[in-house]
Motif scaffolding. Sequence first.
Motif, PDB file in Angstrom:
ATOM      1  N   THR A 136      43.077  18.776 -15.154  1.00  0.00           N
ATOM      2  CA  THR A 136      42.296  18.180 -16.252  1.00  0.00           C
ATOM      3  C   THR A 136      40.804  18.300 -15.927  1.00  0.00           C
ATOM      4  O   THR A 136      40.144  17.297 -15.618  1.00  0.00           O
ATOM      5  CB  THR A 136      42.687  16.702 -16.451  1.00  0.00           C
ATOM      6  OG1 THR A 136      42.506  16.001 -15.196  1.00  0.00           O
ATOM      7  CG2 THR A 136      44.142  16.577 -16.880  1.00  0.00           C
ATOM      8  N   ALA A 178      38.197  15.916 -17.656  1.00  0.00           N
ATOM      9  CA  ALA A 178      38.348  14.464 -17.577  1.00  0.00           C
ATOM     10  C   ALA A 178      37.108  13.836 -16.956  1.00  0.00           C
ATOM     11  O   ALA A 178      36.395  14.452 -16.162  1.00  0.00           O
ATOM     12  CB  ALA A 178      39.592  14.106 -16.778  1.00  0.00           C
ATOM     13  N   HIS A 188      37.335  10.409 -15.773  1.00  0.00           N
ATOM     14  CA  HIS A 188      37.770   9.381 -14.827  1.00  0.00           C
ATOM     15  C   HIS A 188      39.105   9.791 -14.215  1.00  0.00           C
ATOM     16  O   HIS A 188      40.027  10.207 -14.909  1.00  0.00           O
ATOM     17  CB  HIS A 188      37.920   8.025 -15.535  1.00  0.00           C
ATOM     18  CG  HIS A 188      38.406   6.948 -14.609  1.00  0.00           C
ATOM     19  ND1 HIS A 188      37.622   6.402 -13.624  1.00  0.00           N
ATOM     20  CD2 HIS A 188      39.614   6.321 -14.524  1.00  0.00           C
ATOM     21  CE1 HIS A 188      38.311   5.479 -12.967  1.00  0.00           C
ATOM     22  NE2 HIS A 188      39.530   5.420 -13.502  1.00  0.00           N
ATOM     23  N   ASP A 237      42.145   8.566 -11.309  1.00  0.00           N
ATOM     24  CA  ASP A 237      42.695   7.419 -10.579  1.00  0.00           C
ATOM     25  C   ASP A 237      43.784   7.913  -9.632  1.00  0.00           C
ATOM     26  O   ASP A 237      44.841   8.368 -10.063  1.00  0.00           O
ATOM     27  CB  ASP A 237      43.269   6.396 -11.558  1.00  0.00           C
ATOM     28  CG  ASP A 237      43.654   5.087 -10.869  1.00  0.00           C
ATOM     29  OD1 ASP A 237      43.857   5.103  -9.631  1.00  0.00           O
ATOM     30  OD2 ASP A 237      43.738   4.055 -11.559  1.00  0.00           O
ATOM     31  N   ALA A 293      46.321   9.642 -12.308  1.00  0.00           N
ATOM     32  CA  ALA A 293      46.041   9.673 -13.748  1.00  0.00           C
ATOM     33  C   ALA A 293      44.606  10.079 -13.987  1.00  0.00           C
ATOM     34  O   ALA A 293      43.726   9.909 -13.121  1.00  0.00           O
ATOM     35  CB  ALA A 293      46.321   8.302 -14.352  1.00  0.00           C
ATOM     36  N   SER A 294      44.340  10.597 -15.164  1.00  0.00           N
ATOM     37  CA  SER A 294      42.976  10.955 -15.553  1.00  0.00           C
ATOM     38  C   SER A 294      42.786  10.558 -17.009  1.00  0.00           C
ATOM     39  O   SER A 294      43.756  10.430 -17.779  1.00  0.00           O
ATOM     40  CB  SER A 294      42.732  12.450 -15.368  1.00  0.00           C
ATOM     41  OG  SER A 294      43.601  13.213 -16.187  1.00  0.00           O
ATOM     42  N   SER A 295      41.528  10.374 -17.398  1.00  0.00           N
ATOM     43  CA  SER A 295      41.243   9.971 -18.783  1.00  0.00           C
ATOM     44  C   SER A 295      39.832  10.411 -19.139  1.00  0.00           C
ATOM     45  O   SER A 295      39.016  10.737 -18.265  1.00  0.00           O
ATOM     46  CB  SER A 295      41.390   8.473 -18.956  1.00  0.00           C
ATOM     47  OG  SER A 295      40.460   7.783 -18.116  1.00  0.00           O
ATOM     48  N   GLY A 296      39.545  10.379 -20.455  1.00  0.00           N
ATOM     49  CA  GLY A 296      38.209  10.739 -20.941  1.00  0.00           C
ATOM     50  C   GLY A 296      38.026  12.253 -20.947  1.00  0.00           C
ATOM     51  O   GLY A 296      38.750  13.009 -20.315  1.00  0.00           O
ATOM     52  N   SER A 297      37.053  12.682 -21.702  1.00  0.00           N
ATOM     53  CA  SER A 297      36.773  14.121 -21.762  1.00  0.00           C
ATOM     54  C   SER A 297      35.335  14.308 -22.233  1.00  0.00           C
ATOM     55  O   SER A 297      34.687  13.370 -22.673  1.00  0.00           O
ATOM     56  CB  SER A 297      37.751  14.813 -22.725  1.00  0.00           C
ATOM     57  OG  SER A 297      37.647  14.250 -24.021  1.00  0.00           O
TER      58      SER A 297
END
Length: 264
Positions: free
Chosen positions: A245, A248, A250, A252, A260-264
């Motif tokens: 990713t 991304a 963020h 974790d 886990a990853s989030s945001g883009s």
Amino acid sequence: MAGPTTAERGERQQESSGPPRARRFGPPRLRTIIILAVALVLVAGGTLWLLYGANWTRVDRVSVSGTRVLTPAQVREAADVPVGDPLVSVDTGAIEARLRRELPRIDEVTVERSWPDGIGLKLTERTPVLLVQKGRKFVEVDDEGVRFATVSRAPKGVPELELEPTRSGSAAASLRRFGEDRLVREAVRVAGRLPDAVARETRVVKARSYDDISLELGGGRTVAWGSGEEGVRKARALTGLMKATPDARHFDVSVPTAPASSGS
């Protein structure tokens, strides 16, 4: 005509062989002993004079190797080697202790005699892995959590450590019990496990408690790392996550089995 009797043969044998000669220590043997004794005295006296009296076995030069930030002049001044003293009498252990005390930047040091008239100072400097801001200056922290130097300019490529300890709950109680130094060591432990690519991008390491450590990377990206445990697995998980990713913001890896990853 009868031959000689047994008694006569014994008397003749005794006359021919005679009594055993006693070993005598004559003048040549005594003279040899005296010469050897005098030679030993001369050699011992000459050796003592050579080590303690001769000018060319007195300390005349002090060499320094291994410096990066420190200068040879700083090391020589702190070492305070007794120039002019007999080389054999120099207390190398005292010089090592003095260098460690006066220059905390030194991690390892060896003091060696370099015959006939030199002292060699071989040292390894500590390498900062984190910085703690103190007013307008920065305190350098090495990979053992030792705060060894204060500098006015932050070394390039060394992330800053921000201590934001939790003020309530069990984490705060643990911090009060073990002290801030242990929190620093835990942050250092995390910094030492970062993949090279991530380490180069890390700008800040934030430590709130022993199991709540996070990273701020370039470009506004963040990483929730957790505690210093399972550092190798977390590093592997983060590397894979960032490849999978890349956009991304963020990541974790506090639980490396479920990154886990989030945001883009």
